[in-house]
Scaffold this motif. Sequence first.
Motif, PDB file in Angstrom:
ATOM      1  N   LYS A 138     -54.246  31.522  -8.176  1.00 57.36           N
ATOM      2  CA  LYS A 138     -53.500  32.031  -9.326  1.00 57.36           C
ATOM      3  C   LYS A 138     -52.630  30.924  -9.901  1.00 57.36           C
ATOM      4  O   LYS A 138     -51.893  30.255  -9.179  1.00 57.36           O
ATOM      5  CB  LYS A 138     -52.634  33.218  -8.906  1.00 57.36           C
ATOM      6  N   LEU A 139     -52.703  30.731 -11.199  1.00 58.23           N
ATOM      7  CA  LEU A 139     -51.944  29.674 -11.866  1.00 58.23           C
ATOM      8  C   LEU A 139     -50.628  30.222 -12.406  1.00 58.23           C
ATOM      9  O   LEU A 139     -50.539  31.396 -12.755  1.00 58.23           O
ATOM     10  CB  LEU A 139     -52.766  29.077 -12.999  1.00 58.23           C
ATOM     11  N   PRO A 140     -49.615  29.366 -12.502  1.00 55.47           N
ATOM     12  CA  PRO A 140     -48.351  29.816 -13.093  1.00 55.47           C
ATOM     13  C   PRO A 140     -48.548  30.123 -14.573  1.00 55.47           C
ATOM     14  O   PRO A 140     -49.495  29.630 -15.198  1.00 55.47           O
ATOM     15  CB  PRO A 140     -47.412  28.622 -12.888  1.00 55.47           C
ATOM     16  N   PRO A 141     -47.636  30.931 -15.145  1.00 55.11           N
ATOM     17  CA  PRO A 141     -47.792  31.275 -16.568  1.00 55.11           C
ATOM     18  C   PRO A 141     -47.705  30.037 -17.457  1.00 55.11           C
ATOM     19  O   PRO A 141     -46.769  29.255 -17.362  1.00 55.11           O
ATOM     20  CB  PRO A 141     -46.647  32.244 -16.840  1.00 55.11           C
ATOM     21  N   GLU A 142     -48.705  29.866 -18.269  1.00 50.62           N
ATOM     22  CA  GLU A 142     -48.803  28.705 -19.168  1.00 50.62           C
ATOM     23  C   GLU A 142     -47.581  28.608 -20.087  1.00 50.62           C
ATOM     24  O   GLU A 142     -47.109  27.516 -20.384  1.00 50.62           O
ATOM     25  CB  GLU A 142     -50.092  28.863 -19.994  1.00 50.62           C
ATOM     26  N   LYS A 166     -37.686  36.924 -20.951  1.00 50.52           N
ATOM     27  CA  LYS A 166     -37.629  37.666 -19.685  1.00 50.52           C
ATOM     28  C   LYS A 166     -39.023  37.931 -19.126  1.00 50.52           C
ATOM     29  O   LYS A 166     -39.244  37.821 -17.917  1.00 50.52           O
ATOM     30  CB  LYS A 166     -36.874  38.981 -19.885  1.00 50.52           C
ATOM     31  N   GLU A 167     -39.964  38.264 -19.980  1.00 50.28           N
ATOM     32  CA  GLU A 167     -41.335  38.537 -19.539  1.00 50.28           C
ATOM     33  C   GLU A 167     -41.941  37.310 -18.841  1.00 50.28           C
ATOM     34  O   GLU A 167     -42.618  37.425 -17.824  1.00 50.28           O
ATOM     35  CB  GLU A 167     -42.187  38.930 -20.754  1.00 50.28           C
ATOM     36  N   VAL A 168     -41.685  36.133 -19.367  1.00 54.33           N
ATOM     37  CA  VAL A 168     -42.218  34.898 -18.779  1.00 54.33           C
ATOM     38  C   VAL A 168     -41.516  34.600 -17.448  1.00 54.33           C
ATOM     39  O   VAL A 168     -42.148  34.167 -16.485  1.00 54.33           O
ATOM     40  CB  VAL A 168     -42.083  33.714 -19.762  1.00 54.33           C
ATOM     41  N   VAL A 169     -40.209  34.868 -17.377  1.00 51.55           N
ATOM     42  CA  VAL A 169     -39.476  34.699 -16.111  1.00 51.55           C
ATOM     43  C   VAL A 169     -40.087  35.594 -15.044  1.00 51.55           C
ATOM     44  O   VAL A 169     -40.337  35.159 -13.909  1.00 51.55           O
ATOM     45  CB  VAL A 169     -37.976  35.009 -16.295  1.00 51.55           C
ATOM     46  N   LEU A 170     -40.370  36.850 -15.391  1.00 48.01           N
ATOM     47  CA  LEU A 170     -40.966  37.786 -14.425  1.00 48.01           C
ATOM     48  C   LEU A 170     -42.361  37.328 -14.005  1.00 48.01           C
ATOM     49  O   LEU A 170     -42.732  37.436 -12.830  1.00 48.01           O
ATOM     50  CB  LEU A 170     -40.994  39.194 -15.008  1.00 48.01           C
ATOM     51  N   GLN A 171     -43.131  36.795 -14.941  1.00 45.83           N
ATOM     52  CA  GLN A 171     -44.457  36.259 -14.604  1.00 45.83           C
ATOM     53  C   GLN A 171     -44.333  35.070 -13.655  1.00 45.83           C
ATOM     54  O   GLN A 171     -45.127  34.918 -12.725  1.00 45.83           O
ATOM     55  CB  GLN A 171     -45.203  35.851 -15.866  1.00 45.83           C
ATOM     56  N   MET A 172     -43.348  34.228 -13.904  1.00 44.78           N
ATOM     57  CA  MET A 172     -43.123  33.068 -13.049  1.00 44.78           C
ATOM     58  C   MET A 172     -42.741  33.515 -11.631  1.00 44.78           C
ATOM     59  O   MET A 172     -43.255  32.988 -10.642  1.00 44.78           O
ATOM     60  CB  MET A 172     -42.033  32.188 -13.671  1.00 44.78           C
ATOM     61  N   LEU A 173     -41.847  34.480 -11.527  1.00 44.09           N
ATOM     62  CA  LEU A 173     -41.450  35.003 -10.213  1.00 44.09           C
ATOM     63  C   LEU A 173     -42.641  35.640  -9.500  1.00 44.09           C
ATOM     64  O   LEU A 173     -42.801  35.490  -8.281  1.00 44.09           O
ATOM     65  CB  LEU A 173     -40.298  35.992 -10.358  1.00 44.09           C
ATOM     66  N   ASP A 174     -43.485  36.322 -10.249  1.00 41.45           N
ATOM     67  CA  ASP A 174     -44.696  36.909  -9.667  1.00 41.45           C
ATOM     68  C   ASP A 174     -45.603  35.806  -9.117  1.00 41.45           C
ATOM     69  O   ASP A 174     -46.146  35.920  -8.025  1.00 41.45           O
ATOM     70  CB  ASP A 174     -45.420  37.750 -10.724  1.00 41.45           C
ATOM     71  N   TRP A 175     -45.748  34.725  -9.882  1.00 41.83           N
ATOM     72  CA  TRP A 175     -46.578  33.599  -9.412  1.00 41.83           C
ATOM     73  C   TRP A 175     -45.989  32.982  -8.144  1.00 41.83           C
ATOM     74  O   TRP A 175     -46.720  32.687  -7.201  1.00 41.83           O
ATOM     75  CB  TRP A 175     -46.700  32.534 -10.515  1.00 41.83           C
ATOM     76  N   ILE A 176     -44.682  32.808  -8.107  1.00 46.54           N
ATOM     77  CA  ILE A 176     -44.033  32.217  -6.934  1.00 46.54           C
ATOM     78  C   ILE A 176     -44.294  33.065  -5.699  1.00 46.54           C
ATOM     79  O   ILE A 176     -44.547  32.542  -4.613  1.00 46.54           O
ATOM     80  CB  ILE A 176     -42.511  32.052  -7.169  1.00 46.54           C
ATOM     81  N   ASN A 177     -44.258  34.376  -5.856  1.00 44.57           N
ATOM     82  CA  ASN A 177     -44.385  35.285  -4.712  1.00 44.57           C
ATOM     83  C   ASN A 177     -45.813  35.651  -4.355  1.00 44.57           C
ATOM     84  O   ASN A 177     -46.037  36.440  -3.450  1.00 44.57           O
ATOM     85  CB  ASN A 177     -43.578  36.563  -4.979  1.00 44.57           C
ATOM     86  N   THR A 178     -46.783  35.074  -5.031  1.00 43.85           N
ATOM     87  CA  THR A 178     -48.177  35.424  -4.750  1.00 43.85           C
ATOM     88  C   THR A 178     -48.707  34.658  -3.536  1.00 43.85           C
ATOM     89  O   THR A 178     -48.259  33.563  -3.231  1.00 43.85           O
ATOM     90  CB  THR A 178     -49.078  35.150  -5.967  1.00 43.85           C
ATOM     91  N   GLU A 179     -49.648  35.255  -2.875  1.00 38.19           N
ATOM     92  CA  GLU A 179     -50.336  34.597  -1.758  1.00 38.19           C
ATOM     93  C   GLU A 179     -51.629  33.940  -2.244  1.00 38.19           C
ATOM     94  O   GLU A 179     -52.296  33.268  -1.491  1.00 38.19           O
ATOM     95  CB  GLU A 179     -50.662  35.634  -0.669  1.00 38.19           C
ATOM     96  N   ASP A 180     -51.974  34.171  -3.487  1.00 41.88           N
ATOM     97  CA  ASP A 180     -53.229  33.700  -4.048  1.00 41.88           C
ATOM     98  C   ASP A 180     -53.064  32.283  -4.599  1.00 41.88           C
ATOM     99  O   ASP A 180     -52.482  32.079  -5.658  1.00 41.88           O
ATOM    100  CB  ASP A 180     -53.664  34.665  -5.158  1.00 41.88           C
ATOM    101  N   ASN A 181     -53.588  31.300  -3.861  1.00 44.70           N
ATOM    102  CA  ASN A 181     -53.454  29.901  -4.287  1.00 44.70           C
ATOM    103  C   ASN A 181     -54.240  29.591  -5.553  1.00 44.70           C
ATOM    104  O   ASN A 181     -53.988  28.592  -6.211  1.00 44.70           O
ATOM    105  CB  ASN A 181     -53.887  28.956  -3.166  1.00 44.70           C
TER     106      ASN A 181
END
Length: 198
Positions: free
Chosen positions: A174-178, A157-172
């Motif tokens: 920022k890398l997706p969670p490894e 779940k923690e990784v899913v939330l990190q992935m969703l955070d990456w998707i919703n970021t405006e910061d190009n």
Amino acid sequence: GGNTFFQLRISDPEKALALSGNGGRGGLGLPGAIERLSPIVKPCNDVASVLASIPEEQIFERSIVGRRPAPSWLGPRKRVALVGDAAHGMHPNIGQGANTGFESARNLIQALAECQGDLKAGLANYERGHKPRADLIQSFANLMGCVQSRQKELLPKEVVLQMLDWINTEDNAKLPPEDALDVIRKFDPLSQRGVSLI
């Protein structure tokens, strides 16, 4: 004189597949839909009476669909490009189809504005600049759609939330969670039972 939409979801994957009119592939007006669903809704009189009142040819069985990322968004002569769902249609469960479509449109406009009249270069820059991100979001949506339907956790779940955070970021930058990348990239929705190719 409008239409009413309601959804009956069978969360048990085996039961859902057994109830399907055509092996989980979905479709409109599949014969026997009312007969297959009636025993399930019988305990709820309101739902049972609604189901009985619908002409079977108007009942749509929705299937889980998977679409692998396209090898290219450009036409064979590199003069046209796909945008939005045509480029990266995805499972709706993470709510990113329209957002990714808007992102694609913005990236296409930007690439064309910067191409100084060289359409092929502009379209190539659009694909090169946006496709990797959209492919990853599309693949993640596929994975999460199968997780939702199969009730099987494929990422913590923690990784899913990190992935969703990456998707919703405006910061190009920022890398997706490894932790998520390998699982998402290797996931093939079509290897899941009952998933149809679109």
